[in-house]
Design a protein around this motif. Structure first.
Motif, PDB file in Angstrom:
ATOM      1  N   ARG A   1      -4.621  -2.675   4.319  1.00 38.45           N
ATOM      2  CA  ARG A   1      -3.936  -2.333   5.562  1.00 38.45           C
ATOM      3  C   ARG A   1      -2.987  -1.153   5.446  1.00 38.45           C
ATOM      4  NH1 ARG A   1      -0.294  -6.078   9.776  1.00 38.45           N
ATOM      5  NH2 ARG A   1       0.578  -4.267  10.889  1.00 38.45           N
ATOM      6  N   TYR A   2      -2.058  -1.159   4.500  1.00 43.69           N
ATOM      7  CA  TYR A   2      -1.022  -0.114   4.408  1.00 43.69           C
ATOM      8  C   TYR A   2      -1.298   0.825   3.236  1.00 43.69           C
ATOM      9  CZ  TYR A   2       1.807  -3.341   7.246  1.00 43.69           C
ATOM     10  OH  TYR A   2       2.273  -4.173   8.236  1.00 43.69           O
ATOM     11  N   ALA A   3      -0.854   2.063   3.379  1.00 44.56           N
ATOM     12  CA  ALA A   3      -0.861   2.995   2.247  1.00 44.56           C
ATOM     13  C   ALA A   3       0.106   4.133   2.526  1.00 44.56           C
ATOM     14  CB  ALA A   3      -2.258   3.539   1.990  1.00 44.56           C
TER      15      ALA A   3
ATOM     16  N   ARG B   1      -6.769   9.898   0.899  1.00 46.61           N
ATOM     17  CA  ARG B   1      -6.298   8.959  -0.128  1.00 46.61           C
ATOM     18  C   ARG B   1      -5.625   7.741   0.494  1.00 46.61           C
ATOM     19  NH1 ARG B   1      -8.283   9.598  -5.326  1.00 46.61           N
ATOM     20  NH2 ARG B   1      -6.606   8.147  -5.837  1.00 46.61           N
ATOM     21  N   ALA B   2      -4.936   7.938   1.608  1.00 49.28           N
ATOM     22  CA  ALA B   2      -4.326   6.799   2.296  1.00 49.28           C
ATOM     23  C   ALA B   2      -5.402   5.867   2.844  1.00 49.28           C
ATOM     24  CB  ALA B   2      -3.403   7.287   3.410  1.00 49.28           C
TER      25      ALA B   2
ATOM     26  N   VAL C   1      -8.228   0.864   3.579  1.00 52.12           N
ATOM     27  CA  VAL C   1      -9.445   0.164   4.001  1.00 52.12           C
ATOM     28  C   VAL C   1     -10.034  -0.700   2.884  1.00 52.12           C
ATOM     29  CG1 VAL C   1     -10.017   1.992   5.637  1.00 52.12           C
ATOM     30  CG2 VAL C   1     -11.147   1.963   3.397  1.00 52.12           C
ATOM     31  N   ALA C   2      -9.507  -0.542   1.667  1.00 55.15           N
ATOM     32  CA  ALA C   2     -10.048  -1.299   0.535  1.00 55.15           C
ATOM     33  C   ALA C   2      -9.808  -2.794   0.727  1.00 55.15           C
ATOM     34  CB  ALA C   2      -9.400  -0.829  -0.765  1.00 55.15           C
ATOM     35  N   ILE C   3     -10.752  -3.590   0.260  1.00 55.29           N
ATOM     36  CA  ILE C   3     -10.602  -5.038   0.313  1.00 55.29           C
ATOM     37  C   ILE C   3      -9.656  -5.477  -0.797  1.00 55.29           C
ATOM     38  CG2 ILE C   3     -11.806  -7.252   0.090  1.00 55.29           C
ATOM     39  CD1 ILE C   3     -12.425  -5.721   2.687  1.00 55.29           C
TER      40      ILE C   3
END
Length: 197
Positions: A90-92, A172-173, A178-180
């Motif tokens: 969710r966050y980055a 990069r964000a 979006v990574a699980i």
């Protein structure tokens, strides 16, 4: 596989975009705007999202409609590919250097579209590309992806470098956001139990 294809046709543009959020960063991009193609290639490569864009626009007018409409379609494709967003990080937050330039890009895949864009360009154009269109693209993408996106160039002197640091920072964000998250598989990362409202 988290994939989506969006087709968008108006009197000004005819666009087809496909994304694979779990890809390898492969891009096949053709908009007729060389600098913009370069930015979209960077976006794919550094996000590890496979991106295909085929856009035919009214370039005889200017680059505005094509740039904005690709942002709309790409944002819609990312949103569709995310589905219910269960399990995502969710966050980055990213600081992205590009030679003398440093930009900060912070994203929340919240379902609530907001763009804060604090970027100044020393020149009006990068080649034939109007630098004001960088903001137009980021706004179209954020509104249609349903993300909260803060982009700020902390310092920089070269317009090409400034734009590149913004696109690479978003890449990069997105890669992180979006990574699980293996510790939260199947969970929607919100105390509300849903994202988007």
């Amino acid at each position: 596989m988290r994939t989506a294809t969006i087709k968008r046709k108006t009197k000004e543009t005819d666009i087809e975009v496909t994304v694979n959020l779990d890809g390898a960063g492969v891009s096949t991009v053709s908009t007729g705007i060389g600098f913009f193609d370069h930015m979209l290639d960077l976006l794919a490569r550094h996000s590890r999202i496979d991106i295909t864009v085929k856009a035919d626009g009214d370039l005889h007018v200017d680059y505005h409609h094509t740039t904005e409409d690709v942002g709309i379609a790409l944002g819609q494709a990312v949103k569709q590919a995310l589905g219910n967003m269960a399990g995502i990080t969710r966050y980055a937050s990213i600081h992205m250097p590009m030679d003398e330039t440093l930009s900060r890009v912070v994203i929340d895949i919240s379902g609530r579209p907001v763009l804060v864009f604090k970027v100044d360009f020393p020149r009006d154009k990068i080649g034939e590309f109007d630098t004001e269109l960088v903001r137009e693209w980021f706004n179209a993408f954020a509104m249609n992806a349903g993300v909260t996106l803060h982009v700020e160039t902390l310092y920089g002197e070269n317009s090409h470098h400034i734009s590149e640091s913004c696109f690479k920072g978003l890449a990069r964000a997105l890669r992180t956001a979006v990574a699980i998250d293996p510790r939260a598989q199947g969970e929607v990362p919100s105390t509300k139990g849903q994202l988007g409202g």
